[in-house]
Structures are given as C-alpha cells and as structure tokens.
Design an enzyme around this catalytic site. Structure first.
Site, PDB file in Angstrom:
ATOM      1  N   GLU A 269       0.846  -1.214   0.000  1.00  0.00           N
ATOM      2  CA  GLU A 269       0.000   0.000   0.000  1.00  0.00           C
ATOM      3  C   GLU A 269       0.871   1.251   0.000  1.00  0.00           C
ATOM      4  O   GLU A 269       0.599   2.218  -0.707  1.00  0.00           O
ATOM      5  CB  GLU A 269      -0.885  -0.013   1.237  1.00  0.00           C
ATOM      6  CG  GLU A 269      -1.676   1.251   1.404  1.00  0.00           C
ATOM      7  CD  GLU A 269      -2.623   1.189   2.581  1.00  0.00           C
ATOM      8  OE1 GLU A 269      -3.105   0.089   2.914  1.00  0.00           O
ATOM      9  OE2 GLU A 269      -2.894   2.249   3.151  1.00  0.00           O
TER      10      GLU A 269
ATOM     11  N   ARG B  24       6.705  -0.176   4.433  1.00  0.00           N
ATOM     12  CA  ARG B  24       6.185  -0.389   5.771  1.00  0.00           C
ATOM     13  C   ARG B  24       7.330  -0.993   6.559  1.00  0.00           C
ATOM     14  O   ARG B  24       7.825  -2.076   6.170  1.00  0.00           O
ATOM     15  CB  ARG B  24       4.959  -1.307   5.782  1.00  0.00           C
ATOM     16  CG  ARG B  24       3.670  -0.705   5.204  1.00  0.00           C
ATOM     17  CD  ARG B  24       3.059   0.324   6.128  1.00  0.00           C
ATOM     18  NE  ARG B  24       1.867   0.939   5.570  1.00  0.00           N
ATOM     19  CZ  ARG B  24       0.637   0.445   5.741  1.00  0.00           C
ATOM     20  NH1 ARG B  24       0.443  -0.685   6.397  1.00  0.00           N
ATOM     21  NH2 ARG B  24      -0.408   1.092   5.220  1.00  0.00           N
TER      22      ARG B  24
ATOM     23  N   ARG C 276       1.313   2.196  13.631  1.00  0.00           N
ATOM     24  CA  ARG C 276       0.303   1.323  14.197  1.00  0.00           C
ATOM     25  C   ARG C 276       1.038   0.378  15.142  1.00  0.00           C
ATOM     26  O   ARG C 276       1.844  -0.441  14.687  1.00  0.00           O
ATOM     27  CB  ARG C 276      -0.440   0.517  13.133  1.00  0.00           C
ATOM     28  CG  ARG C 276      -1.545  -0.351  13.754  1.00  0.00           C
ATOM     29  CD  ARG C 276      -2.170  -1.308  12.759  1.00  0.00           C
ATOM     30  NE  ARG C 276      -2.917  -0.668  11.691  1.00  0.00           N
ATOM     31  CZ  ARG C 276      -4.181  -0.228  11.801  1.00  0.00           C
ATOM     32  NH1 ARG C 276      -4.825  -0.327  12.944  1.00  0.00           N
ATOM     33  NH2 ARG C 276      -4.792   0.332  10.763  1.00  0.00           N
TER      34      ARG C 276
ATOM     35  N   ARG D  76      -9.677  -4.995  15.399  1.00  0.00           N
ATOM     36  CA  ARG D  76      -9.847  -5.601  14.083  1.00  0.00           C
ATOM     37  C   ARG D  76      -9.719  -7.113  14.181  1.00  0.00           C
ATOM     38  O   ARG D  76      -9.307  -7.644  15.209  1.00  0.00           O
ATOM     39  CB  ARG D  76      -8.784  -5.052  13.123  1.00  0.00           C
ATOM     40  CG  ARG D  76      -8.754  -3.534  13.056  1.00  0.00           C
ATOM     41  CD  ARG D  76      -7.837  -3.013  11.986  1.00  0.00           C
ATOM     42  NE  ARG D  76      -6.465  -3.495  12.134  1.00  0.00           N
ATOM     43  CZ  ARG D  76      -5.527  -3.301  11.193  1.00  0.00           C
ATOM     44  NH1 ARG D  76      -5.811  -2.681  10.078  1.00  0.00           N
ATOM     45  NH2 ARG D  76      -4.300  -3.762  11.385  1.00  0.00           N
TER      46      ARG D  76
HETATM   47  P1  ADP Z   1      -2.854  -1.796   7.782  1.00  0.00           P
HETATM   48  O1  ADP Z   1      -2.605  -0.830   8.902  1.00  0.00           O
HETATM   49  O2  ADP Z   1      -2.531  -1.254   6.423  1.00  0.00           O
HETATM   50  O3  ADP Z   1      -4.190  -2.442   7.890  1.00  0.00           O
HETATM   51  P2  ADP Z   1      -1.144  -3.431   9.299  1.00  0.00           P
HETATM   52  O4  ADP Z   1       0.075  -2.622   9.502  1.00  0.00           O
HETATM   53  O5  ADP Z   1      -2.157  -3.486  10.379  1.00  0.00           O
HETATM   54  O6  ADP Z   1      -1.823  -2.999   7.945  1.00  0.00           O
HETATM   55  O7  ADP Z   1      -0.684  -4.934   8.963  1.00  0.00           O
HETATM   56  C1  ADP Z   1      -1.683  -5.896   8.869  1.00  0.00           C
HETATM   57  C2  ADP Z   1      -0.983  -7.253   8.947  1.00  0.00           C
HETATM   58  O8  ADP Z   1      -0.161  -7.301  10.138  1.00  0.00           O
HETATM   59  C3  ADP Z   1      -2.009  -8.364   9.087  1.00  0.00           C
HETATM   60  O9  ADP Z   1      -1.492  -9.505   8.435  1.00  0.00           O
HETATM   61  C4  ADP Z   1      -2.029  -8.619  10.560  1.00  0.00           C
HETATM   62  O10 ADP Z   1      -2.374  -9.936  10.855  1.00  0.00           O
HETATM   63  C5  ADP Z   1      -0.595  -8.370  10.969  1.00  0.00           C
HETATM   64  N1  ADP Z   1      -0.519  -7.946  12.364  1.00  0.00           N
HETATM   65  C6  ADP Z   1      -0.950  -6.781  12.880  1.00  0.00           C
HETATM   66  N2  ADP Z   1      -0.700  -6.755  14.210  1.00  0.00           N
HETATM   67  C7  ADP Z   1      -0.078  -7.928  14.530  1.00  0.00           C
HETATM   68  C8  ADP Z   1       0.420  -8.504  15.729  1.00  0.00           C
HETATM   69  N3  ADP Z   1       0.355  -7.851  16.902  1.00  0.00           N
HETATM   70  N4  ADP Z   1       0.980  -9.740  15.675  1.00  0.00           N
HETATM   71  C9  ADP Z   1       1.072 -10.401  14.493  1.00  0.00           C
HETATM   72  N5  ADP Z   1       0.604  -9.913  13.313  1.00  0.00           N
HETATM   73  C10 ADP Z   1       0.035  -8.696  13.343  1.00  0.00           C
HETATM   74  N1  DAR Z   2      -9.719  -0.364   3.069  1.00  0.00           N
HETATM   75  C1  DAR Z   2      -9.849   1.070   2.946  1.00  0.00           C
HETATM   76  C2  DAR Z   2      -8.691   1.760   3.717  1.00  0.00           C
HETATM   77  C3  DAR Z   2      -8.929   1.841   5.204  1.00  0.00           C
HETATM   78  C4  DAR Z   2      -7.693   2.203   6.013  1.00  0.00           C
HETATM   79  N2  DAR Z   2      -6.715   1.060   5.978  1.00  0.00           N
HETATM   80  C5  DAR Z   2      -5.611   1.083   5.226  1.00  0.00           C
HETATM   81  N3  DAR Z   2      -5.236   2.168   4.632  1.00  0.00           N
HETATM   82  N4  DAR Z   2      -4.903  -0.022   5.114  1.00  0.00           N
HETATM   83  C6  DAR Z   2     -11.211   1.512   3.471  1.00  0.00           C
HETATM   84  O1  DAR Z   2     -11.567   2.658   3.213  1.00  0.00           O
HETATM   85  O2  DAR Z   2     -11.861   0.714   4.118  1.00  0.00           O
END
Ligand code: ADP
Ligand code: DAR
Length: 357
Positions: free
Chosen positions: A226, A230, A281, A310
């Site tokens: 994305e 990251r 995050r 989540r």
């Molecule tokens: P976004 O913020 O874009 O949704 P994230 O940075 O939350 O993406 O990453 C999501 C991924 O990281 C998912 O596969 C999720 O399972 C994993 N993840 C998030 N937090 C943890 C955690 N505490 N332990 C293991 N995996 C995690």
């Molecule tokens: N899935 C999009 C983005 C939400 C925020 N999460 C990100 N950026 N990974 C939505 O509007 O639901």
C-alpha cells in the site's frame, strides 16, 4: 475525461443509495464538493476520481479515499481535510493544525510487559509507513519506477547492522507456498486487496513488490504494497519495549540511506489518509474472552482508550479463535512516542478489565 466527470457526478448518489455504506467518503463527498473539484488535476495528473474510485466501487469501505500523489492532499483538500479531521480524533487540519515534529521518544520508553505470564497477548507489532521522495503513490507509478524503487530500497536494506541484518525477497519469483506461509504467519501482506485494486494500487503486480526480513522475522520491511515502505518490528509475547526499540533502530538506520517524504502540516505522507502523520500502528494480537464476548461492547470499550479492534488478519478480517488485532487509532496530532504510549496504556486497561470481569 467526460465519462470520468460523469462517474464523479454520480458518486454521491451511488453512495447515498447504499444504506449499508458508512464510509467517510459517503459522509463528506457532496455534489457541491464534486462540482468544485471535478475538473481539477494535480501536476502529476491525478483527478478526484483517482482519489475516490475505490470508495465508490467498494461502498463498504471504512474510509474510501486514497491520495495518488502528495499534492492530492492539498489540491483536493475540500474532501481530504474533513475526512482527516473526522478520522484523526482531535486533529483539526481544517482549523490550521500542524502535525508535531517526529519524536520516537527512545529516552522515554518505559513499557513493562503488560502480560508477563502470557495469558492474553500472543504477539506484539509496531509498524510505520514511509514514502520515498520524488515518487508518487501507487496509482501514478510506472512499471520502471516500481523497479527503480525496489532496487534503491534493496540496496539501502543491504548491510543493516546487528539483529536488523537480513535479506530482501522479491514477490517476483517467490513460490506460492512460501508466499502463503508468510501471509498465514502474518509476516507478509495479503495479495489482491479489493480496496487497493479499485484504487489502481495493484498495477504491474508483483513487479517492485517484496519483503525484507531478518533471520528471526522480528524486523521486516514491506516494499510497495500500500505504501512505498512499511517498516515493521514484531515478536511473540507482550514485550512492547523490545519491539518498539527495534523499530526505532530500524527507522533510524534506513533513514540514513533513503530520503523520506514528509509534509510540514501532515507529517509523514502515506497513500491512505488514515496513516498520515506518525504512520505508527502499534498492535497486539490478544485474546480477551470475557470482554470481547459482546463485540459491539468490546469496540466501545476499546474506543474509550482510542484503540481500534480488528480481526486476526487486520482490517476487513474476522477474528479467528478469539484473537483480535488491537491497535492505536490516533496517528496525527501526537508524536510517535505518544501513539505507542496510548496503545500501551489502553492495552493495560483492557487487561485489567478482563481480569475484573
Ligand atoms: P494496515 O494498517 O494497512 O491495515 P497493518 O500494519 O495493520 O496494515 O498490517 C496488517 C498485517 O499485520 C495483518 O497480516 C495482521 O495480521 C498483521 N498484524 C498486525 N498486528 C499484529 C500482531 N500484533 N501480531 C502479528 N501480526 C500482526
Ligand atoms: N480499506 C480502505 C482503507 C482503510 C484504512 N486502511 C488502510 N489504509 N490499510 C477503506 O476505506 O476501508
């Protein structure tokens, strides 16, 4: 362009008709905003449609908008700023607020393990996003730019010191079994996200995409999912102090080699407005069987501590085996240290509530 303008003009109606849609795009994309912005483009050619198409196609989006380039945030501020104000609790960009300078707070870290017996927390993870100066975001990247960025990042990650040392694995050529195992183990990003797909963020896939990780998979870098980068630190258990200190070391080392894109008011720039500012995050995979029994109540309790609940695989996923991904919601208007501290303090409170229940 005429058919694109037509799609923009129809967007508020499409969203308004879908009573299951609760996105921030639906809330703020009025016909007036469309009329003001429909004929505008950024210098790199991004239109309002490029920003909103994902949220119009996926009316079940939570937010529904992305920035194809950094300029979009100001060129289309009529739609971005109300959404930023709404999502980033307490940060009033419309009122002229400026995101504070970066403060990772290395000298202030004092987060004793909130679950030393390992009764609740399965794993802890802290990540941030970074964008490389001089490049637009996914929808405007050329295939050659993906390749160039991947090369620059791979070189920059090569030779990281100590426990950060590792290897870059391009998605191109990665076996499906390896890719699936990395995703199932929560190390690698998922493929084919429909929200990113509709935002034109998956073009030329898998070119330029990949993952770097150290031997123990406790320090990882996602390339061109994305966001451009990251940067991730994670490990089993609840030792947030160790995880966060490793992330700080990783960010500092990579920043010596790659110029990141940061805005005076918005902080670090990202593709999605929900990640702007600190881009942090901090999350735990946690089991709290008593207070999560009623999911609506669990969300409300977490929201009191500015925490987001989540599913086990992050957004738009279900909880498997009662494991929830609980993380800080706020990323703008506070420092990196504050964001991690807010998550830590919230988790401490959730565990107290679980123990009292
Ligand atoms: P976004 O913020 O874009 O949704 P994230 O940075 O939350 O993406 O990453 C999501 C991924 O990281 C998912 O596969 C999720 O399972 C994993 N993840 C998030 N937090 C943890 C955690 N505490 N332990 C293991 N995996 C995690
Ligand atoms: N899935 C999009 C983005 C939400 C925020 N999460 C990100 N950026 N990974 C939505 O509007 O639901």
């Amino acid at each position: 362009m005429a058919d694109v303008v037509k799609k923009m003009e129809e967007a508020p109606g499409i969203l308004g008709k879908d009573d299951k849609s609760h996105s921030l795009l639906k809330k703020y994309l009025t016909p007036d905003v469309v009329n003001k912005l429909k004929n505008t483009k950024t210098k790199m050619g991004a239109s309002l449609w490029d920003c909103i198409q994902s949220g119009v196609i996926n009316t079940d989006s939570g937010v529904g908008i992305y920035a194809p380039d950094a300029e979009s945030y100001t060129t289309f501020s009529e739609i971005f700023y109300p959404i930023i104000n709404d999502y980033h609790i307490g940060f009033d960009i419309k009122g002229g607020a400026k995101h504070p300078p970066m403060d990772l707070g290395l000298d202030k870290i004092n987060f004793p393990n909130p679950d030393p017996e390992g009764k609740y927390i399965i794993s802890t993870r802290v990540r941030c996003g970074r964008s490389l100066q001089g490049y637009p975001f996914n929808p405007l990247l050329t295939e050659q730019q993906y390749k160039d960025m991947e090369g620059k990042v791979k070189d920059a990650l090569n030779g990281l010191p100590g426990e950060l040392a590792g290897t870059y694995y391009p998605l191109t050529g990665m076996s499906k079994d390896t890719q699936k195992q990395l995703i199932d183990d929560h190390f690698l990003f998922k493929e084919g996200d429909r929200f990113l797909e509709a935002a034109n963020a998956n073009r030329f896939w898998p070119t330029g995409r990949g993952i770097y990780h150290n031997k123990d998979k406790t320090f990882l870098v996602w390339v061109n999912e994305e966001d451009h980068l990251r940067i991730i630190s994670m490990q089993k258990g609840g030792d947030l102090m160790a995880v966060y200190k490793r992330l700080i070391q990783g960010v500092n080392e990579i920043e010596k080699k790659l110029p990141f894109s940061r805005d005076e008011r918005l902080g670090y720039l990202t593709f999605c407005p929900t990640n702007l500012g600190t881009t942090i995050r901090a999350s735990v995979h946690i089991k709290l069987p008593k207070i999560s029994k009623n999911l609506d109540e669990f969300h409300k309790i977490a929201a009191k501590y500015n925490l987001q609940v989540r599913g086990t695989s992050g957004e738009h996923s279900e909880s498997i085996g009662g494991v929830y991904d609980v993380s800080n919601k706020r990323r703008m208007g506070l420092t990196e240290f504050d964001a991690v501290k807010e998550m830590y303090e919230g988790i401490v409170e959730l565990i107290k509530l679980e123990e009292k229940s």
